[in-house]
Design an enzyme around this catalytic site. Structure first.
Site, PDB file in Angstrom:
ATOM      1  N   GLU A  77      -7.916  -5.001   5.419  1.00  0.00           N
ATOM      2  CA  GLU A  77      -7.865  -4.693   3.989  1.00  0.00           C
ATOM      3  C   GLU A  77      -6.708  -5.418   3.299  1.00  0.00           C
ATOM      4  OE1 GLU A  77      -8.489  -0.622   5.504  1.00  0.00           O
ATOM      5  OE2 GLU A  77      -9.285  -0.195   3.523  1.00  0.00           O
ATOM      6  N   ASN A 115     -10.429   7.300  10.644  1.00  0.00           N
ATOM      7  CA  ASN A 115     -10.229   8.722  10.411  1.00  0.00           C
ATOM      8  C   ASN A 115     -11.049   9.181   9.212  1.00  0.00           C
ATOM      9  OD1 ASN A 115      -8.792  10.784  11.686  1.00  0.00           O
ATOM     10  ND2 ASN A 115      -6.985   9.445  11.670  1.00  0.00           N
ATOM     11  N   GLY A 116     -10.987   8.367   8.151  1.00  0.00           N
ATOM     12  CA  GLY A 116     -11.937   8.494   7.057  1.00  0.00           C
ATOM     13  C   GLY A 116     -13.070   7.531   7.400  1.00  0.00           C
ATOM     14  N   GLY A 173     -15.167   2.206  15.054  1.00  0.00           N
ATOM     15  CA  GLY A 173     -16.213   1.175  15.087  1.00  0.00           C
ATOM     16  C   GLY A 173     -15.793  -0.057  15.871  1.00  0.00           C
ATOM     17  N   ARG A 189      -2.602  -2.036  -3.487  1.00  0.00           N
ATOM     18  CA  ARG A 189      -3.797  -1.246  -3.256  1.00  0.00           C
ATOM     19  C   ARG A 189      -3.780  -0.063  -4.220  1.00  0.00           C
ATOM     20  NH1 ARG A 189      -4.981   3.477   0.936  1.00  0.00           N
ATOM     21  NH2 ARG A 189      -7.225   3.591   0.611  1.00  0.00           N
ATOM     22  N   HIS A 230     -13.173   2.810   0.269  1.00  0.00           N
ATOM     23  CA  HIS A 230     -13.132   1.803   1.355  1.00  0.00           C
ATOM     24  C   HIS A 230     -13.739   0.478   0.898  1.00  0.00           C
ATOM     25  CE1 HIS A 230     -13.244   5.061   4.768  1.00  0.00           C
ATOM     26  NE2 HIS A 230     -11.994   4.729   4.489  1.00  0.00           N
ATOM     27  N   ARG A 239     -12.638  15.720   7.787  1.00  0.00           N
ATOM     28  CA  ARG A 239     -13.425  16.004   6.581  1.00  0.00           C
ATOM     29  C   ARG A 239     -14.877  16.268   6.959  1.00  0.00           C
ATOM     30  NH1 ARG A 239     -11.851  10.632   3.540  1.00  0.00           N
ATOM     31  NH2 ARG A 239      -9.685  10.656   4.223  1.00  0.00           N
ATOM     32  N   LEU A 255     -15.592   3.006  10.212  1.00  0.00           N
ATOM     33  CA  LEU A 255     -15.436   4.257  10.955  1.00  0.00           C
ATOM     34  C   LEU A 255     -13.996   4.414  11.434  1.00  0.00           C
ATOM     35  CD1 LEU A 255     -18.687   3.924  13.142  1.00  0.00           C
ATOM     36  CD2 LEU A 255     -18.465   4.995  10.890  1.00  0.00           C
ATOM     37  N   GLY A 290     -11.106   1.902  13.169  1.00  0.00           N
ATOM     38  CA  GLY A 290     -10.599   2.207  14.515  1.00  0.00           C
ATOM     39  C   GLY A 290     -11.682   2.594  15.510  1.00  0.00           C
ATOM     40  N   ASN A 317       0.875  -1.168   0.000  1.00  0.00           N
ATOM     41  CA  ASN A 317       0.000   0.000   0.000  1.00  0.00           C
ATOM     42  C   ASN A 317       0.914   1.221   0.000  1.00  0.00           C
ATOM     43  OD1 ASN A 317      -1.760   2.067   0.483  1.00  0.00           O
ATOM     44  ND2 ASN A 317      -2.684   1.167   2.326  1.00  0.00           N
TER      45      ASN A 317
HETATM   46  P1  ADP Z   1      -7.464   5.322   9.476  1.00  0.00           P
HETATM   47  O1  ADP Z   1      -8.649   5.815   8.720  1.00  0.00           O
HETATM   48  O2  ADP Z   1      -6.400   6.349   9.645  1.00  0.00           O
HETATM   49  O3  ADP Z   1      -6.981   3.947   9.063  1.00  0.00           O
HETATM   50  P2  ADP Z   1      -8.309   3.962  11.900  1.00  0.00           P
HETATM   51  O4  ADP Z   1      -9.232   2.959  11.303  1.00  0.00           O
HETATM   52  O5  ADP Z   1      -7.034   3.481  12.498  1.00  0.00           O
HETATM   53  O6  ADP Z   1      -8.027   5.177  10.946  1.00  0.00           O
HETATM   54  O7  ADP Z   1      -9.140   4.741  13.031  1.00  0.00           O
HETATM   55  C1  ADP Z   1      -8.620   5.858  13.690  1.00  0.00           C
HETATM   56  C2  ADP Z   1      -9.659   6.364  14.659  1.00  0.00           C
HETATM   57  O8  ADP Z   1      -9.999   5.317  15.580  1.00  0.00           O
HETATM   58  C3  ADP Z   1      -9.169   7.535  15.490  1.00  0.00           C
HETATM   59  O9  ADP Z   1     -10.176   8.536  15.555  1.00  0.00           O
HETATM   60  C4  ADP Z   1      -8.993   6.923  16.857  1.00  0.00           C
HETATM   61  O10 ADP Z   1      -9.213   7.860  17.862  1.00  0.00           O
HETATM   62  C5  ADP Z   1     -10.078   5.881  16.863  1.00  0.00           C
HETATM   63  N1  ADP Z   1      -9.860   4.900  17.933  1.00  0.00           N
HETATM   64  C6  ADP Z   1      -8.854   4.016  18.063  1.00  0.00           C
HETATM   65  N2  ADP Z   1      -8.961   3.343  19.234  1.00  0.00           N
HETATM   66  C7  ADP Z   1     -10.069   3.814  19.850  1.00  0.00           C
HETATM   67  C8  ADP Z   1     -10.731   3.535  21.083  1.00  0.00           C
HETATM   68  N3  ADP Z   1     -10.280   2.626  21.936  1.00  0.00           N
HETATM   69  N4  ADP Z   1     -11.848   4.246  21.364  1.00  0.00           N
HETATM   70  C9  ADP Z   1     -12.316   5.166  20.522  1.00  0.00           C
HETATM   71  N5  ADP Z   1     -11.752   5.471  19.361  1.00  0.00           N
HETATM   72  C10 ADP Z   1     -10.640   4.810  19.011  1.00  0.00           C
END
Ligand code: ADP
Length: 344
Positions: A330, A184-185, A302, A64, A153, A214, A182, A300, A7
Protein backbone atom coordinates in the site's frame (compact mmCIF):
# COMPACT_ATOMS: atom_id res chain seq x y z
CA UNK A 1 13.06 11.56 -6.87
CA UNK A 2 12.34 10.89 -3.19
CA UNK A 3 8.81 10.45 -1.89
CA UNK A 4 7.87 9.73 1.72
CA UNK A 5 4.66 8.00 2.73
CA UNK A 6 3.02 8.63 6.09
CA UNK A 7 0.33 6.46 7.61
CA UNK A 8 -0.76 8.10 10.86
CA UNK A 9 -3.02 6.16 13.20
CA UNK A 10 -4.44 7.30 16.52
CA UNK A 11 -1.35 6.07 18.43
CA UNK A 12 1.02 5.17 15.61
CA UNK A 13 2.99 6.71 12.81
CA UNK A 14 4.39 4.67 9.95
CA UNK A 15 6.90 6.36 7.68
CA UNK A 16 8.49 5.00 4.52
CA UNK A 17 10.88 6.78 2.21
CA UNK A 18 11.05 5.64 -1.44
CA UNK A 19 13.53 6.27 -4.18
CA UNK A 20 11.05 6.51 -7.04
CA UNK A 21 13.55 5.63 -9.76
CA UNK A 22 14.31 2.24 -8.24
CA UNK A 23 11.17 1.94 -6.02
CA UNK A 24 13.58 1.00 -3.28
CA UNK A 25 12.71 1.72 0.37
CA UNK A 26 15.48 3.99 1.65
CA UNK A 27 14.18 4.36 5.19
CA UNK A 28 11.35 2.93 7.20
CA UNK A 29 10.07 3.83 10.67
CA UNK A 30 7.22 2.34 12.62
CA UNK A 31 6.44 4.31 15.77
CA UNK A 32 3.79 2.96 18.12
CA UNK A 33 2.16 3.83 21.46
CA UNK A 34 2.20 7.58 20.72
CA UNK A 35 0.52 9.54 23.51
CA UNK A 36 0.05 6.47 25.69
CA UNK A 37 1.02 6.42 29.35
CA UNK A 38 4.78 6.41 29.78
CA UNK A 39 5.35 6.46 26.01
CA UNK A 40 8.44 7.95 24.39
CA UNK A 41 6.41 10.44 22.34
CA UNK A 42 3.49 12.50 23.57
CA UNK A 43 2.12 13.32 20.15
CA UNK A 44 2.59 12.89 16.39
CA UNK A 45 4.71 16.04 16.21
CA UNK A 46 7.29 14.57 18.60
CA UNK A 47 7.17 11.25 16.77
CA UNK A 48 7.85 12.90 13.41
CA UNK A 49 10.64 15.03 14.89
CA UNK A 50 12.40 11.84 16.00
CA UNK A 51 12.59 10.49 12.44
CA UNK A 52 16.10 10.61 11.07
CA UNK A 53 15.34 11.94 7.59
CA UNK A 54 16.39 15.15 5.87
CA UNK A 55 12.96 16.54 5.04
CA UNK A 56 14.49 19.24 2.83
CA UNK A 57 15.63 16.46 0.45
CA UNK A 58 12.09 15.15 -0.13
CA UNK A 59 10.14 15.87 -3.31
CA UNK A 60 6.71 15.05 -1.88
CA UNK A 61 4.90 13.35 0.98
CA UNK A 62 1.95 11.03 0.43
CA UNK A 63 -0.55 10.59 3.23
CA UNK A 64 -2.87 7.65 3.76
CA UNK A 65 -6.38 8.90 4.51
CA UNK A 66 -9.00 6.30 5.33
CA UNK A 67 -12.21 8.06 4.34
CA UNK A 68 -12.64 10.23 1.28
CA UNK A 69 -16.45 10.07 1.33
CA UNK A 70 -18.10 11.00 -1.96
CA UNK A 71 -15.88 14.07 -2.17
CA UNK A 72 -12.61 12.41 -3.13
CA UNK A 73 -12.75 10.01 -6.04
CA UNK A 74 -8.99 10.10 -6.50
CA UNK A 75 -5.79 11.24 -4.80
CA UNK A 76 -5.42 15.02 -4.38
CA UNK A 77 -2.87 17.67 -3.65
CA UNK A 78 -3.57 18.81 -0.10
CA UNK A 79 -4.62 22.44 0.44
CA UNK A 80 -6.70 24.18 3.10
CA UNK A 81 -9.96 23.15 1.49
CA UNK A 82 -8.89 19.49 1.30
CA UNK A 83 -7.93 19.59 4.99
CA UNK A 84 -11.36 21.00 5.91
CA UNK A 85 -13.13 18.31 3.89
CA UNK A 86 -11.09 15.46 5.44
CA UNK A 87 -11.96 16.96 8.81
CA UNK A 88 -15.69 17.05 7.95
CA UNK A 89 -15.52 13.41 6.85
CA UNK A 90 -14.40 12.47 10.37
CA UNK A 91 -18.03 11.80 11.26
CA UNK A 92 -17.87 8.83 8.84
CA UNK A 93 -14.50 7.57 10.18
CA UNK A 94 -14.12 8.88 13.74
CA UNK A 95 -11.24 6.54 14.59
CA UNK A 96 -9.21 7.18 11.47
CA UNK A 97 -9.64 10.54 9.73
CA UNK A 98 -8.69 12.70 12.76
CA UNK A 99 -5.45 10.71 13.18
CA UNK A 100 -4.71 10.87 9.44
CA UNK A 101 -5.29 14.62 9.56
CA UNK A 102 -2.98 15.01 12.54
CA UNK A 103 -0.25 13.32 10.45
CA UNK A 104 -0.89 15.75 7.58
CA UNK A 105 -0.75 18.80 9.83
CA UNK A 106 2.50 17.89 11.58
CA UNK A 107 4.15 16.84 8.30
CA UNK A 108 3.12 20.09 6.60
CA UNK A 109 4.75 22.02 9.44
CA UNK A 110 7.89 19.95 9.12
CA UNK A 111 8.02 20.19 5.32
CA UNK A 112 5.99 23.26 4.32
CA UNK A 113 7.48 23.80 0.88
CA UNK A 114 6.83 20.46 -0.82
CA UNK A 115 3.61 18.99 -2.16
CA UNK A 116 1.59 16.84 0.24
CA UNK A 117 -0.82 14.42 -1.37
CA UNK A 118 -3.78 12.60 0.19
CA UNK A 119 -4.47 9.05 -0.97
CA UNK A 120 -7.80 7.62 0.18
CA UNK A 121 -8.70 4.01 1.08
CA UNK A 122 -12.16 4.60 -0.35
CA UNK A 123 -11.20 6.26 -3.66
CA UNK A 124 -10.63 3.08 -5.69
CA UNK A 125 -14.23 2.04 -4.99
CA UNK A 126 -15.72 5.32 -6.21
CA UNK A 127 -16.30 3.61 -9.58
CA UNK A 128 -18.92 1.26 -8.09
CA UNK A 129 -22.31 1.65 -9.80
CA UNK A 130 -25.17 2.99 -7.74
CA UNK A 131 -26.86 -0.40 -7.48
CA UNK A 132 -23.69 -1.66 -5.80
CA UNK A 133 -23.13 1.16 -3.36
CA UNK A 134 -26.69 1.88 -2.26
CA UNK A 135 -28.30 0.05 0.65
CA UNK A 136 -31.96 -0.78 0.24
CA UNK A 137 -32.93 1.72 2.92
CA UNK A 138 -35.17 4.77 2.63
CA UNK A 139 -33.43 6.81 -0.09
CA UNK A 140 -33.28 9.75 2.31
CA UNK A 141 -30.70 7.85 4.38
CA UNK A 142 -28.41 8.20 1.40
CA UNK A 143 -29.42 11.68 0.30
CA UNK A 144 -29.45 13.32 3.69
CA UNK A 145 -27.01 11.22 5.70
CA UNK A 146 -24.68 9.77 3.06
CA UNK A 147 -25.33 6.25 4.30
CA UNK A 148 -24.00 4.06 1.48
CA UNK A 149 -21.29 1.51 0.75
CA UNK A 150 -17.89 3.20 0.45
CA UNK A 151 -15.52 0.24 0.60
CA UNK A 152 -12.01 0.25 2.06
CA UNK A 153 -8.56 -1.28 1.40
CA UNK A 154 -8.84 0.47 -1.98
CA UNK A 155 -5.11 1.18 -2.20
CA UNK A 156 -4.37 -2.51 -1.76
CA UNK A 157 -7.02 -3.71 -4.25
CA UNK A 158 -5.74 -1.16 -6.78
CA UNK A 159 -2.11 -2.18 -6.29
CA UNK A 160 -2.65 -5.94 -6.57
CA UNK A 161 -4.94 -5.51 -9.61
CA UNK A 162 -2.17 -3.70 -11.48
CA UNK A 163 0.41 -6.24 -10.36
CA UNK A 164 -1.90 -9.06 -11.52
CA UNK A 165 -2.11 -7.48 -14.98
CA UNK A 166 1.71 -7.36 -15.11
CA UNK A 167 2.04 -11.01 -14.03
CA UNK A 168 -0.61 -12.13 -16.54
CA UNK A 169 1.06 -9.92 -19.17
CA UNK A 170 -2.32 -8.49 -20.11
CA UNK A 171 -3.74 -5.00 -20.36
CA UNK A 172 -5.71 -4.30 -17.19
CA UNK A 173 -8.50 -2.88 -19.38
CA UNK A 174 -9.29 -6.36 -20.63
CA UNK A 175 -9.16 -8.17 -17.27
CA UNK A 176 -11.84 -9.21 -14.80
CA UNK A 177 -10.34 -9.92 -11.39
CA UNK A 178 -11.51 -10.85 -7.92
CA UNK A 179 -9.04 -9.47 -5.40
CA UNK A 180 -8.96 -10.69 -1.80
CA UNK A 181 -7.18 -8.63 0.83
CA UNK A 182 -7.04 -11.06 3.74
CA UNK A 183 -5.36 -9.53 6.77
CA UNK A 184 -6.67 -8.81 10.23
CA UNK A 185 -9.19 -6.70 8.40
CA UNK A 186 -10.33 -8.41 5.21
CA UNK A 187 -12.21 -7.50 2.07
CA UNK A 188 -13.02 -8.80 -1.38
CA UNK A 189 -13.34 -6.72 -4.52
CA UNK A 190 -14.75 -7.34 -7.98
CA UNK A 191 -12.47 -5.49 -10.39
CA UNK A 192 -13.66 -5.02 -13.97
CA UNK A 193 -11.17 -3.50 -16.42
CA UNK A 194 -9.13 -2.12 -13.52
CA UNK A 195 -12.14 -0.54 -11.82
CA UNK A 196 -13.86 -1.61 -8.62
CA UNK A 197 -17.46 -2.58 -9.37
CA UNK A 198 -18.28 -4.07 -5.98
CA UNK A 199 -16.59 -4.69 -2.66
CA UNK A 200 -17.42 -6.42 0.59
CA UNK A 201 -16.71 -3.66 3.10
CA UNK A 202 -19.47 -1.12 3.25
CA UNK A 203 -20.43 2.03 5.12
CA UNK A 204 -17.67 1.02 7.53
CA UNK A 205 -14.96 -1.67 7.46
CA UNK A 206 -17.23 -3.92 9.55
CA UNK A 207 -19.23 -5.42 6.70
CA UNK A 208 -18.36 -8.43 4.58
CA UNK A 209 -15.89 -11.19 5.32
CA UNK A 210 -15.30 -12.86 8.68
CA UNK A 211 -12.26 -10.98 10.04
CA UNK A 212 -9.80 -11.23 12.94
CA UNK A 213 -12.16 -9.67 15.45
CA UNK A 214 -14.93 -8.20 13.26
CA UNK A 215 -18.12 -10.08 12.49
CA UNK A 216 -18.50 -9.11 8.86
CA UNK A 217 -22.05 -9.65 7.52
CA UNK A 218 -24.72 -10.29 10.11
CA UNK A 219 -28.47 -9.79 10.22
CA UNK A 220 -28.76 -6.11 11.24
CA UNK A 221 -31.65 -7.04 13.53
CA UNK A 222 -29.10 -8.75 15.81
CA UNK A 223 -27.92 -5.26 16.72
CA UNK A 224 -31.44 -4.31 17.77
CA UNK A 225 -31.82 -7.53 19.74
CA UNK A 226 -28.53 -6.94 21.55
CA UNK A 227 -29.75 -3.52 22.60
CA UNK A 228 -33.40 -4.28 23.35
CA UNK A 229 -33.18 -7.74 24.85
CA UNK A 230 -29.59 -7.94 26.14
CA UNK A 231 -29.47 -4.32 27.31
CA UNK A 232 -26.16 -3.57 25.61
CA UNK A 233 -25.33 0.10 25.09
CA UNK A 234 -24.38 1.50 21.69
CA UNK A 235 -20.69 1.42 22.66
CA UNK A 236 -20.97 -2.13 23.92
CA UNK A 237 -22.52 -3.30 20.65
CA UNK A 238 -19.80 -1.43 18.76
CA UNK A 239 -17.15 -3.26 20.80
CA UNK A 240 -18.90 -6.61 20.46
CA UNK A 241 -19.04 -6.41 16.67
CA UNK A 242 -15.63 -4.82 16.01
CA UNK A 243 -13.43 -6.20 18.76
CA UNK A 244 -15.01 -9.38 20.11
CA UNK A 245 -16.37 -11.12 17.02
CA UNK A 246 -14.91 -12.76 13.93
CA UNK A 247 -12.27 -15.45 14.43
CA UNK A 248 -11.58 -14.15 17.93
CA UNK A 249 -15.23 -14.39 18.91
CA UNK A 250 -15.59 -17.96 17.67
CA UNK A 251 -12.36 -19.52 18.96
CA UNK A 252 -10.67 -16.98 21.24
CA UNK A 253 -7.76 -16.33 18.84
CA UNK A 254 -7.38 -13.90 15.96
CA UNK A 255 -3.91 -14.78 14.72
CA UNK A 256 -4.46 -17.25 11.90
CA UNK A 257 -1.05 -18.85 12.51
CA UNK A 258 -2.15 -19.80 16.05
CA UNK A 259 -5.54 -20.93 14.82
CA UNK A 260 -3.96 -23.18 12.17
CA UNK A 261 -1.77 -24.79 14.85
CA UNK A 262 -4.61 -25.30 17.30
CA UNK A 263 -6.29 -28.66 17.81
CA UNK A 264 -9.38 -26.98 19.22
CA UNK A 265 -12.62 -27.75 17.39
CA UNK A 266 -13.67 -24.14 17.58
CA UNK A 267 -10.45 -23.08 15.87
CA UNK A 268 -11.36 -25.27 12.90
CA UNK A 269 -14.92 -23.94 12.98
CA UNK A 270 -13.68 -20.34 12.90
CA UNK A 271 -11.54 -21.05 9.83
CA UNK A 272 -14.36 -22.93 8.12
CA UNK A 273 -16.64 -19.94 8.66
CA UNK A 274 -14.04 -17.55 7.29
CA UNK A 275 -13.38 -19.75 4.25
CA UNK A 276 -17.08 -20.28 3.53
CA UNK A 277 -17.71 -16.52 3.59
CA UNK A 278 -14.82 -15.88 1.20
CA UNK A 279 -16.19 -18.53 -1.17
CA UNK A 280 -19.65 -16.94 -1.07
CA UNK A 281 -18.20 -13.58 -2.03
CA UNK A 282 -16.09 -15.03 -4.84
CA UNK A 283 -19.15 -16.85 -6.17
CA UNK A 284 -21.30 -13.74 -6.11
CA UNK A 285 -18.60 -11.67 -7.81
CA UNK A 286 -18.26 -14.35 -10.50
CA UNK A 287 -21.97 -13.89 -11.15
CA UNK A 288 -21.50 -10.12 -11.42
CA UNK A 289 -18.39 -10.23 -13.59
CA UNK A 290 -19.48 -13.06 -15.89
CA UNK A 291 -15.91 -14.06 -16.73
CA UNK A 292 -13.09 -14.09 -14.18
CA UNK A 293 -9.47 -14.10 -15.34
CA UNK A 294 -7.88 -14.51 -11.92
CA UNK A 295 -8.53 -14.64 -8.20
CA UNK A 296 -5.85 -12.69 -6.36
CA UNK A 297 -4.84 -13.49 -2.77
CA UNK A 298 -3.09 -10.82 -0.71
CA UNK A 299 -2.74 -9.58 2.89
CA UNK A 300 -1.02 -11.50 5.71
CA UNK A 301 -3.33 -14.52 5.44
CA UNK A 302 -3.73 -14.51 1.65
CA UNK A 303 -0.01 -14.18 1.03
CA UNK A 304 1.20 -16.68 3.61
CA UNK A 305 -1.30 -19.46 4.06
CA UNK A 306 -1.39 -22.08 1.29
CA UNK A 307 -3.94 -24.01 3.40
CA UNK A 308 -6.48 -21.18 3.40
CA UNK A 309 -5.95 -20.56 -0.32
CA UNK A 310 -6.43 -24.23 -1.17
CA UNK A 311 -9.53 -24.50 0.99
CA UNK A 312 -11.05 -21.39 -0.59
CA UNK A 313 -10.35 -22.71 -4.09
CA UNK A 314 -11.81 -26.16 -3.34
CA UNK A 315 -15.20 -25.09 -4.65
CA UNK A 316 -15.76 -26.78 -8.01
CA UNK A 317 -17.15 -23.56 -9.37
CA UNK A 318 -13.65 -22.05 -9.25
CA UNK A 319 -12.03 -24.87 -11.27
CA UNK A 320 -9.98 -23.54 -14.14
CA UNK A 321 -9.72 -20.00 -12.79
CA UNK A 322 -6.15 -18.83 -12.34
CA UNK A 323 -5.17 -17.92 -8.81
CA UNK A 324 -2.37 -15.52 -7.98
CA UNK A 325 -0.61 -14.69 -4.73
CA UNK A 326 0.51 -11.07 -4.72
CA UNK A 327 2.21 -9.30 -1.85
CA UNK A 328 0.37 -6.06 -1.38
CA UNK A 329 2.30 -2.82 -1.00
CA UNK A 330 0.00 0.00 0.00
CA UNK A 331 2.87 2.39 0.73
CA UNK A 332 4.35 1.97 -2.74
CA UNK A 333 0.91 2.46 -4.27
CA UNK A 334 0.57 5.72 -2.29
CA UNK A 335 4.02 6.86 -3.50
CA UNK A 336 3.03 5.98 -7.09
CA UNK A 337 -0.19 7.95 -6.65
CA UNK A 338 1.90 10.96 -5.57
CA UNK A 339 3.86 10.72 -8.83
CA UNK A 340 0.62 10.55 -10.79
CA UNK A 341 -0.81 13.64 -9.06
CA UNK A 342 2.47 15.57 -9.49
CA UNK A 343 2.55 14.81 -13.22
CA UNK A 344 -0.92 16.27 -13.73
P1 ADP B 1 -3.26 -6.14 9.07
O1 ADP B 1 -4.68 -6.14 8.60
O2 ADP B 1 -3.12 -5.94 10.54
O3 ADP B 1 -2.31 -5.34 8.21
P2 ADP B 1 -1.84 -8.42 7.96
O4 ADP B 1 -2.11 -8.19 6.51
O5 ADP B 1 -0.45 -8.25 8.46
O6 ADP B 1 -2.85 -7.66 8.89
O7 ADP B 1 -2.32 -9.92 8.28
C1 ADP B 1 -2.36 -10.42 9.58
C2 ADP B 1 -2.88 -11.84 9.54
O8 ADP B 1 -2.03 -12.63 8.69
C3 ADP B 1 -2.89 -12.50 10.90
O9 ADP B 1 -4.11 -13.20 11.09
C4 ADP B 1 -1.76 -13.50 10.79
O10 ADP B 1 -2.00 -14.63 11.57
C5 ADP B 1 -1.82 -13.86 9.33
N1 ADP B 1 -0.59 -14.53 8.90
C6 ADP B 1 0.66 -14.01 8.84
N2 ADP B 1 1.54 -14.97 8.47
C7 ADP B 1 0.83 -16.11 8.29
C8 ADP B 1 1.16 -17.44 7.91
N3 ADP B 1 2.40 -17.82 7.63
N4 ADP B 1 0.14 -18.33 7.84
C9 ADP B 1 -1.11 -17.98 8.12
N5 ADP B 1 -1.48 -16.75 8.48
C10 ADP B 1 -0.53 -15.81 8.56
Amino acid sequence: MKIAVINAGSSSLKFKLFDMQTKEVLKSFNIEHIGENGAKFNNHHEALESIDVDFSSLDAIGHRVVHGGEEFKESVLINGEVIDTIDKLSTLAPLHNPANLEGIIVAKKKAPNIPHIAVFDTAFHSTMPKEAYLYALDYKMYEQHKIRRYGFHGTSHAYVSKEAAKILDRNINELNLITLHLGNGASACAVKKGKSVDTSMGFTPLEGLVMGSRSGDIDPAIVLYMQRELGLSVDEVDKALNKESGLLGICGENDVRDILNSKDEKAKLALDMMIRRIQKYIGSYMALLGRVDAIVFSGGIGENSPYIREKVLESQMFNGIKSLVIKTNEELEIANECLRVLKK
